[in-house]
Structure formats: C-alpha cells, structure tokens
Design an enzyme around this catalytic site. Structure first.
Site, PDB file in Angstrom:
ATOM      1  CD  GLU A 135     -19.883  -5.696   6.823  1.00 18.66           C
ATOM      2  OE1 GLU A 135     -19.186  -4.715   6.516  1.00 18.66           O
ATOM      3  OE2 GLU A 135     -19.862  -6.771   6.177  1.00 18.66           O
TER       4      GLU A 135
ATOM      5  NE  ARG B 106     -21.211  -5.706   3.317  1.00 20.76           N
ATOM      6  CZ  ARG B 106     -19.977  -5.690   2.849  1.00 20.76           C
ATOM      7  NH1 ARG B 106     -19.769  -5.794   1.551  1.00 20.76           N
ATOM      8  NH2 ARG B 106     -18.953  -5.580   3.653  1.00 20.76           N
TER       9      ARG B 106
ATOM     10  CE  LYS C 170      -4.461  -0.354   2.067  1.00 19.26           C
ATOM     11  NZ  LYS C 170      -5.274  -0.224   3.281  1.00 19.26           N
TER      12      LYS C 170
END
Length: 641
Positions: free
Chosen positions: A371, A399, A285
C-alpha cells in the site's frame, strides 16, 4: 446442515500434545481427515477456504515437529489458520467461525495460547517472530519462533525489512515461505525434495561449518570467494540466493503436501545450529477439494456451500454492491478520459478493479501487498498529469498514512482514494473495519473527503473526483449492497464542500454523512410521529464542511445530531469544533455526535453491529430524546420492531 465427515483418528487428537504421540505413518490419514473437517466446517459458516486447504499437511507437520505452544507458530495471513484452530483445542467451536460470539476468522491472541500473535492484515509475521525469538534469546529461555508467510504476503516490503534484521535471532528464527501463488519456484519433484533434505541435514551443515572455519583462515579475497561459491552453488540449484543475501540459510523448494519429505526437513531445521533458516514450501491452494483446486480465486473466500457439488449459496437478488457500482462508474470515467488510471494493492476483485482491467489493461496496476508503494506510485503519476484512482480497503490504507501525508497531501497532488469497506464489515470483524479513515484524513490540509449516502451518490462522487485536479480527494463507501436507488445515466459534478437537505423540519436536525442516511430518515419518521418535527441533511463532505448549511441548520433547530459510521475524530468532532469556533454552542443549542464506539467491535451480523453501536434508527431516536430529556422507554423497542 452438511453431514459431518467420519474422522476416527482426528477425534483422538484434540491438541498438538496428542498429535506428537502418533506414528509418522499415521500422519497422512490425520491430514486427510483434517482437510475433510475443514471443508465441512467452512461449508456451514463460509469464510476463507483455499488457503487453509493448501496448508493442511504443513500444519500437521509443524505441530508434529515443533513443541507448540512453547515454540511460537505465527501464521501470515491468519486466514490460513483454520486447520491450525482445529488441531489446537478449538475443534468443538470451529462451526462458529466468523459468527457473533464465535471463533475469529483470523488468529487472535485472546482466543488460544497457540495463537501467539494476531494476524488479519498481511506481512507482519517475520517481524513478530523475530521479536519472539530475540526475547527468548535475551531471557535465555528455550523456544523457537516459526513464521509461516504466504498467500502473497512476501510482496510487502515489511517482510524484507524484517529479514534484513533477522541475524539478531540466531537459530531461533525459522521462516516458512508458503509459495502457493507466486510461481517463484521450478516444479517440485523427487530431486528437489532430496536436495532440500540434503542441504538441511546435520552432516551437510557440519561440513559447511568446517569449510567456513577453514575459509576464515584464508586471505580475504579467497575467503570471500569461498563464501560466494557456497551461496551461489546452492542458489543455482534451489533459487535461494536472495534469501541468503538477507542472512537466511535457504532450504527448498519442497513439496508442502509430501509429509515424508516435509517432516525430515523440518526436523533438520529444528535441530540445526545455523542462524535464521528459510524453508521454501510449495503448496496448492484448495488442495484436496476439486472445486477449490479448479478455481482458486473463487474459493479463496466463500459463502456457505454444498460440499458435494461445491455450489455456493447465492445471496437473494437485490441492489448492486457498492464495489460493483464503483467499478462501473470508474470504467465510465476511464472511457471519457484516457488519463484515468487505477491502482490496487493485491485486491483487484475485492475493489472491482478487475473489471476496469478488462477494459483498460494498460491503465490498471496491481502492485501487490504494498500500500505504501501504491500511494507514492500514484503521486508520481499525478505529478505527471495523470488522474490516478487508488482503490484500497479503508483498513488497509492505514498502512500508507505517511505516504498520504508526505507524498500526496503536502505536495497537494490530485491522487484519488477510493476507500472500500468503510465502516463496519460484519463477519470480518475489527481488523477489517474501516473505522478510522475520517479521523486520519480529515486532519490533513488540502484533502477533500466524501462519503456516499447511496449508490447514485457514489457515481456522482467518482465523477467529481475524476474532474477534481486541485488536490487530493477521497470517497468512502461500505461493504455490501446499495439501497436500490436508480443509478444516474449521466453523473453530476458535485460542488466541493456542499451538502443537501433531504427532509425539512423545525425542531430537530440530523446531520448525516454516508450510508447511515437511510436510518436517519427512518428515525425522522419516528420523531415526527411523536410531534418532533425533524430535518435531515446529507452533508456529503466531511471535508471541507458545508459551514454555511451547517450554521443555518444549527441556528434554526433546538437539537442537532451528527451521524457517521466512523470513529471519534471524524465529522462530529469537526462540526463541534466549527460550532465552538463560531460561538453557536453559547446559545443553548443541544448538539450531540453519534459515531462508532471507542472500542474494537467484534464480528457479528451487520444489523447487530449497528445495534451495538447505536447507529440504527432506534439509537438515533434515543439520542434525540435524551438530548431533549424526554422519556425514551418503549420507543427504542418500537423502532427496532
């Protein structure tokens, strides 16, 4: 404004069609220029930076090797796709990222033929790519589907559900696992790149196919042993046994910044006759930009910044953010009660739970982008006597709706939901707007649903939830800073289902829920100035409604307007139902509801979004005057001046 970088080669590559005309030795320069252009653009607009910088070489390689857009390239999550946007005909607009009328910060089908599938939530790419691949297979048309999944998205169960079904796609499905954070691979070096190239090569695959044909003629025990030997021999070297068990031919790990290694491997995979393929690419990253490499978390999402120093623009000093207030309030509850635990789904800093974790590391759980698991995990904790707070953005809690219904609400378990980013979210646009939580939670029996009007109210509501064990509860609060009210030294326990009157009047009443209260009070001042005496109530609870207070206000005022920052189906719908059930609308009451429009609002500055939705003071005034059939000409302009 930041000076644009010198990009002579990138200037000649407006689309992947021109990219594929370059010589391989030119690609390194192109990647370097693409990285500088990405840094320059995001320094002007703000947005997601680290993930995009990590896939610059991968982006170049994929568009160079595959015939996009006929080969479908699907990014997961879409915030990795800024370099992709630059290479696919959108460079001239790249400095409009996340601005009103500008490019989305995520992939969007309506934006470009090179964006075959929109992705702003995570872990959808493999399922979508499988759909594209199978559709092409059924139609007998050429074209592969390439899913680039990373940035933690592989922690969601949906990715594995798709992989388990992937054999249906045959060799038309390719998954790129962008491993930039999970540390699931050994260090990448020359040997691993050589092995990845070897096991993806035509001769190796041909020899493997020949061995399989021979093995199939052996008795079953020997056949199975030969197959396992092949899988585990490569798995021991490359770490791909899990993916092989899910039906993928695994290649990797490979250095995602080494174009000389990456392109031959992609070409081998493109031309392979094998079934679904997975390439394990290791990236960093923030690659190529020192400040982002040094602080990947800080530069995941950024404000406008100075390219040379890396220093991000600081927002002017003001009230604390709602997220920060929630974190402080939850720490106070955790200090008072060791049964308070906190759960997040890969968003510890976004929800403020990183601060709770510092104080209570053993009582903080980051479950990854999962989730559904987070909610049922919390239900188990609640069933065992703990007091779990599940801190999830409103848009992401969608979700896990089945788990909220089946595992929490039906069993009446005291799980506490802290829904950050409720309502409109500015530059993140429709995909991240918390528009629907009132509609999907207020329909559930046993559920208590609160909305904080300001940061002090949020403190009271967190305290109230911590002490409420009779069933599930939820509080919603927006992105951004509070209103500047003093925070209470000692929180109050609110009476469940009871609102408050904050302004007394006689003719008009505004029934506000949540942080639109400030605009409702401004509207009341304007209406009063026009001779329309106006009351304002902060209902606090969307469920259960304060029916006693609402009935009294509806029967004592000529006009009543509900105001909420949520989609249809929330507060207004429930007040209308109550008024209808009790016959209050038969007496000539003018009852109106104000809510978010029945559309997906695009990204913009928050104040512009509220104006578009009519949920500012001027919009409230206009609704009242129209209900009274008064002329509102000039009043709206005056209110917004």
């Amino acid at each position: 404004m930041t000076e644009r970088p010198n990009t002579p080669l990138l200037d000649t590559v407006p689309t992947p069609h021109e990219l594929r005309r370059l010589r391989p030795e030119q690609l390194r320069q192109l990647a370097d220029e693409l990285r500088q252009e990405t840094i320059s653009a995001v320094s002007v607009t703000g947005g997601h930076l680290g993930a995009g910088l990590g896939v610059v070489e991968l982006t170049v390689a994929l568009h160079y090797v595959f015939n996009t857009p006929d080969d479908r390239l699907i990014w997961d999550v879409g915030h990795q796709a800024y370099p992709h946007k630059i290479l696919t005909g959108r460079r001239e607009r790249i400095r409009t990222l996340r601005q009103g009328g500008g490019l989305s910060g995520f992939t969007r089908r309506s934006e470009s033929e090179y964006d075959p599938f929109g992705a702003a939530h995570s872990s959808t790419s493999i399922s979508a790519a499988l759909g594209f691949a199978v559709a092409n297979k059924l139609a007998g048309t050429p074209g592969r589907a390439i899913a680039v999944i990373g940035d933690g998205a592989m922690s969601a169960g949906m990715a594995y559900e798709a992989m388990n079904n992937a054999q249906a796609a045959g060799n038309r499905l390719i998954v790129i696992l962008n491993d930039n954070d999970m540390s699931i691979a050994p260090p990448v070096g020359g040997l691993s790149a050589y092995l990845a190239r070897l096991v993806s090569s035509g001769p190796f695959l041909g020899l493997r196919g020949f061995a399989r044909r021979v093995a199939r003629r052996l008795p079953d025990p020997l056949h199975r042993a030969a197959r396992k030997a092949d899988e585990y021999s490569r798995g021991m070297v490359t770490g791909g046994t899990l993916f092989e068990e899910l039906g993928f031919y695994y290649v990797g790990p490979v250095d995602g910044h080494d174009l000389d290694a990456l392109i031959p491997i992609l070409e081998n995979v493109r031309d392979a006759a094998e079934g679904p393929m997975l390439i394990h690419v290791v990236t960093k990253k923030g690659k190529g930009y020192g400040p982002a490499e040094a602080a990947a978390d800080k530069y995941h999402g950024v404000q406008k910044f100075d390219v040379v120093s890396g220093e991000q623009a600081k927002a002017p000093a003001g009230p604390p953010s709602y997220t920060g207030v929630f974190a402080k309030a939850l720490i106070a509850e955790g200090t008072r009660d060791d049964r308070v635990v906190a759960i997040t789904a890969a968003m510890p800093s976004g929800t403020g739970l990183d601060k709770f974790q510092v104080q209570f590391p053993d009582r903080t759980f980051d479950v990854g982008i999962a989730e559904q698991h987070a909610v049922t995990f919390a239900a188990g904790l609640a069933a065992q006597g703990y007091r779990p707070f599940v801190a999830i953005y409103s848009t992401f809690l969608q979700r896990a709706y089945d788990q909220v219904v089946h595992d929490v609400s039906i069993q009446n378990l005291p799980v506490r939901f802290a829904m950050d980013r409720a309502g409109l979210v500015g530059a993140d646009g429709a995909t991240h707007a918390g528009s629907f939580d009132l509609a999907y939670l207020c329909t559930l029996p046993n559920m208590v649903v609160m909305a904080a009007a300001d940061e002090a109210e949020l403190v009271h509501m967190v305290h109230t939830m911590a002490l409420y064990d009779a069933g599930p509860s939820a509080v919603r609060y927006p992105r951004g800073n509070g209103t500047g009210v003093p925070l209470p030294e000692t929180p109050q326990r609110l009476e469940i289902g009871k609102g408050r009157i904050v302004r007394e009047g006689k003719k008009v009443v505004l029934l506000s829920l949540g942080t639109r209260l400030e605009e409702a009070l401004k509207a009341a001042e304007i209406l009063d100035a026009r001779g329309l005496s106006t009351s304002v109530a902060d209902l606090r609870f969307a469920k259960p409604l304060d029916t006693e207070l609402i009935r009294r206000l509806l029967t004592s005022h000529e006009v009543a307007v509900t105001v909420e920052e949520a989609a249809v189906g929330g507060l207004g719908a429930h007040v209308l139902t109550m008024a209808s059930d009790q016959g209050l609308t038969d007496a000539g009451l003018k009852l109106r509801t104000m809510r978010l429009p029945d559309t997906y609002q695009d990204q913009n500055k928050p104040e512009k979004q509220y104006e578009e939705a009519g949920l500012d003071a001027a919009g409230i005034v206009d609704t009242v005057l129209k209900a009274l059939r008064h002329n509102s000409t000039g009043v709206i302009e005056e209110a917004r001046a």
